[in-house]
Design an enzyme around this catalytic site. Structure first.
Site, PDB file in Angstrom:
ATOM      1  N   GLY A 103      -5.308  -9.075   3.201  1.00 45.13           N
ATOM      2  CA  GLY A 103      -5.974  -8.177   2.258  1.00 45.13           C
ATOM      3  C   GLY A 103      -5.241  -7.977   0.952  1.00 45.13           C
ATOM      4  N   ASN A 147       0.829  -1.214   0.000  1.00 41.70           N
ATOM      5  CA  ASN A 147       0.000   0.000   0.000  1.00 41.70           C
ATOM      6  C   ASN A 147       0.858   1.257   0.000  1.00 41.70           C
ATOM      7  OD1 ASN A 147      -2.015  -1.827   0.167  1.00 41.70           O
ATOM      8  ND2 ASN A 147      -2.508  -1.463   2.322  1.00 41.70           N
ATOM      9  N   HIS A 175       5.789  -0.525  -2.807  1.00 46.54           N
ATOM     10  CA  HIS A 175       5.348   0.240  -3.975  1.00 46.54           C
ATOM     11  C   HIS A 175       5.437   1.756  -3.760  1.00 46.54           C
ATOM     12  CE1 HIS A 175       2.821  -3.473  -5.436  1.00 46.54           C
ATOM     13  NE2 HIS A 175       4.117  -3.609  -5.599  1.00 46.54           N
ATOM     14  N   GLU A 226     -12.045 -13.233   0.636  1.00 48.50           N
ATOM     15  CA  GLU A 226     -12.353 -14.371  -0.249  1.00 48.50           C
ATOM     16  C   GLU A 226     -11.092 -15.190  -0.513  1.00 48.50           C
ATOM     17  OE1 GLU A 226     -13.919 -11.960  -3.390  1.00 48.50           O
ATOM     18  OE2 GLU A 226     -11.949 -11.733  -4.318  1.00 48.50           O
TER      19      GLU A 226
HETATM   20  P1  OAD Z   1      -6.210  -5.943  -4.725  1.00 46.03           P
HETATM   21  O1  OAD Z   1      -7.205  -4.881  -4.976  1.00 46.03           O
HETATM   22  O2  OAD Z   1      -5.694  -6.718  -5.887  1.00 46.03           O
HETATM   23  O3  OAD Z   1      -6.797  -6.996  -3.702  1.00 46.03           O
HETATM   24  C1  OAD Z   1      -7.393  -6.604  -2.511  1.00 46.03           C
HETATM   25  C2  OAD Z   1      -7.713  -7.856  -1.725  1.00 46.03           C
HETATM   26  O4  OAD Z   1      -8.213  -7.462  -0.472  1.00 46.03           O
HETATM   27  C3  OAD Z   1      -8.763  -8.761  -2.380  1.00 46.03           C
HETATM   28  O5  OAD Z   1      -8.272 -10.091  -2.378  1.00 46.03           O
HETATM   29  C4  OAD Z   1      -9.984  -8.615  -1.466  1.00 46.03           C
HETATM   30  O6  OAD Z   1     -10.719  -9.825  -1.358  1.00 46.03           O
HETATM   31  C5  OAD Z   1      -9.331  -8.270  -0.142  1.00 46.03           C
HETATM   32  N1  OAD Z   1     -10.151  -7.467   0.775  1.00 46.03           N
HETATM   33  C6  OAD Z   1     -11.006  -6.451   0.486  1.00 46.03           C
HETATM   34  N2  OAD Z   1     -11.515  -5.923   1.599  1.00 46.03           N
HETATM   35  C7  OAD Z   1     -10.988  -6.606   2.644  1.00 46.03           C
HETATM   36  C8  OAD Z   1     -11.117  -6.532   4.064  1.00 46.03           C
HETATM   37  N3  OAD Z   1     -11.904  -5.643   4.656  1.00 46.03           N
HETATM   38  N4  OAD Z   1     -10.400  -7.411   4.812  1.00 46.03           N
HETATM   39  C9  OAD Z   1      -9.612  -8.349   4.231  1.00 46.03           C
HETATM   40  N5  OAD Z   1      -9.436  -8.463   2.898  1.00 46.03           N
HETATM   41  C10 OAD Z   1     -10.104  -7.609   2.122  1.00 46.03           C
HETATM   42  O7  OAD Z   1      -5.014  -5.265  -3.896  1.00 46.03           O
HETATM   43  P2  OAD Z   1      -3.496  -5.724  -3.753  1.00 46.03           P
HETATM   44  O8  OAD Z   1      -3.357  -7.184  -3.660  1.00 46.03           O
HETATM   45  O9  OAD Z   1      -2.924  -4.891  -2.670  1.00 46.03           O
HETATM   46  O10 OAD Z   1       0.166  -1.962  -7.410  1.00 46.03           O
HETATM   47  O11 OAD Z   1      -2.911  -5.226  -5.135  1.00 46.03           O
HETATM   48  C11 OAD Z   1      -1.556  -5.330  -5.373  1.00 46.03           C
HETATM   49  C12 OAD Z   1      -1.092  -4.220  -6.267  1.00 46.03           C
HETATM   50  O12 OAD Z   1      -1.915  -4.152  -7.441  1.00 46.03           O
HETATM   51  C13 OAD Z   1      -1.234  -2.833  -5.680  1.00 46.03           C
HETATM   52  O13 OAD Z   1      -0.194  -2.491  -4.780  1.00 46.03           O
HETATM   53  C14 OAD Z   1      -1.187  -1.967  -6.908  1.00 46.03           C
HETATM   54  C15 OAD Z   1      -2.136  -2.761  -7.778  1.00 46.03           C
HETATM   55  O14 OAD Z   1      -1.959  -2.631  -9.132  1.00 46.03           O
HETATM   56  C16 OAD Z   1       0.656  -0.876  -8.032  1.00 46.03           C
HETATM   57  O15 OAD Z   1       0.009   0.132  -8.203  1.00 46.03           O
HETATM   58  C17 OAD Z   1       2.079  -1.042  -8.473  1.00 46.03           C
END
Ligand code: OAD
Length: 249
Positions: free
Chosen positions: A192, A106, A123, A220
């Protein structure tokens, strides 16, 4: 609480009481309950915007104003948000464990706002800007920005957000340290994250290979779930305080 979740918490807590070294890898989901949109999923940012038009070096070269307008909009959203109970539990665990590393994808700065100190930001950080000429990194908390695109106060060159874009490498020392910590910890939490973006997605698999236990908290199932030793399906802002409470009982 469901019976098997209760069992899961009990088993995890007895492990957490034994260990000294914990690493945590967080993704956008930990900040979702603070009101910050995630990237994937139904209301995710990449559903509304095209990454290649906004989060790549080419996009910035083509139209720095457009890219900065998007970051200014995101800074506006993030700036008004506060950490949630999930962030606070992690900040407390940093004081509880002799070795504790927080690795995050994040860029929102909410872990630091919650009190975490030892943070590896893979990042970058949306509250930092970088001179495109001299590479100097500066903090900038203006939201909205005073000028778009902003210029370097020292040399007048264009500034860019100090974040990692698609097609760019992660800061070498930060990613090396993240892998070193994941490979040497006793327990790694993955919280998350959709675990589809590399190299962060590989951290838990490296940890497992080196004998660490992996705990996943997500709304999920993800590509990691079937390999994790513990999987909690639910909100990080509820599951983490529940584990923390059981840990202190
Ligand atoms: P994602 O948006 O890909 O995934 C978010 C995850 O959080 C999903 O698997 C949801 O199911 C989960 N989620 C949502 N709300 C939640 C909650 N309240 N508690 C627990 N889990 C929850 O985000 P990232 O995996 O962080 O990169 O994405 C990785 C990277 O993709 C980011 O850093 C960004 C993006 O492109 C760059 O910008 C370089």
């Amino acid at each position: 609480m469901k019976v098997n979740q209760k069992e899961n918490v009990r088993a995890l807590v007895s492990l957490l009481k034994e260990v000294h070294s914990i690493a945590v890898s967080t993704g956008a989901g930990i900040s979702a309950e603070s009101g910050i949109p995630t990237f994937r999923g139904k209301d995710g940012l990449w559903k509304q915007f095209r990454a290649e038009e906004l989060a790549t070096p080419n996009a910035f070269m083509r139209d720095p104003k457009l890219v900065w307008e998007w970051y200014d909009w995101r800074r506006g959203i993030i700036g008004g948000k506060s950490p949630n109970p999930g962030h606070f539990v992690l900040a407390e665990w940093e004081k509880l464990y002799p070795e504790f590393t927080l690795i995050t994808q994040n860029i929102d700065g909410l872990h630091a706002k919650a009190g975490s100190r030892n943070i590896l930001e893979l990042h970058g950080n949306i509250w930092k800007v970088r001179c495109t000429q001299k590479e100097t990194v500066m903090e900038n908390f203006d939201a909205p920005l005073k000028e778009i695109p902003p210029l370097c106060p020292k040399c007048g060159a264009l500034l860019r957000p100090h974040v990692v874009w698609f097609g760019e490498s992660l800061p070498t020392e930060v990613i090396h340290e993240a892998f070193r910590r994941a490979e040497t910890c006793e327990v790694l939490f993955v919280i998350g994250s959709s675990t589809v973006v590399q190299p962060a997605a590989s951290l838990p698999f490296h940890a497992l290979e080196e004998g660490a236990k992996v705990v996943e908290i997500n709304l999920e199932p993800t590509p990691l779930t079937s390999s994790a030793n513990f999987s909690f399906l639910g909100k990080a802002g509820e599951i983490l305080p529940m584990i923390d409470k059981a840990l202190k009982e």
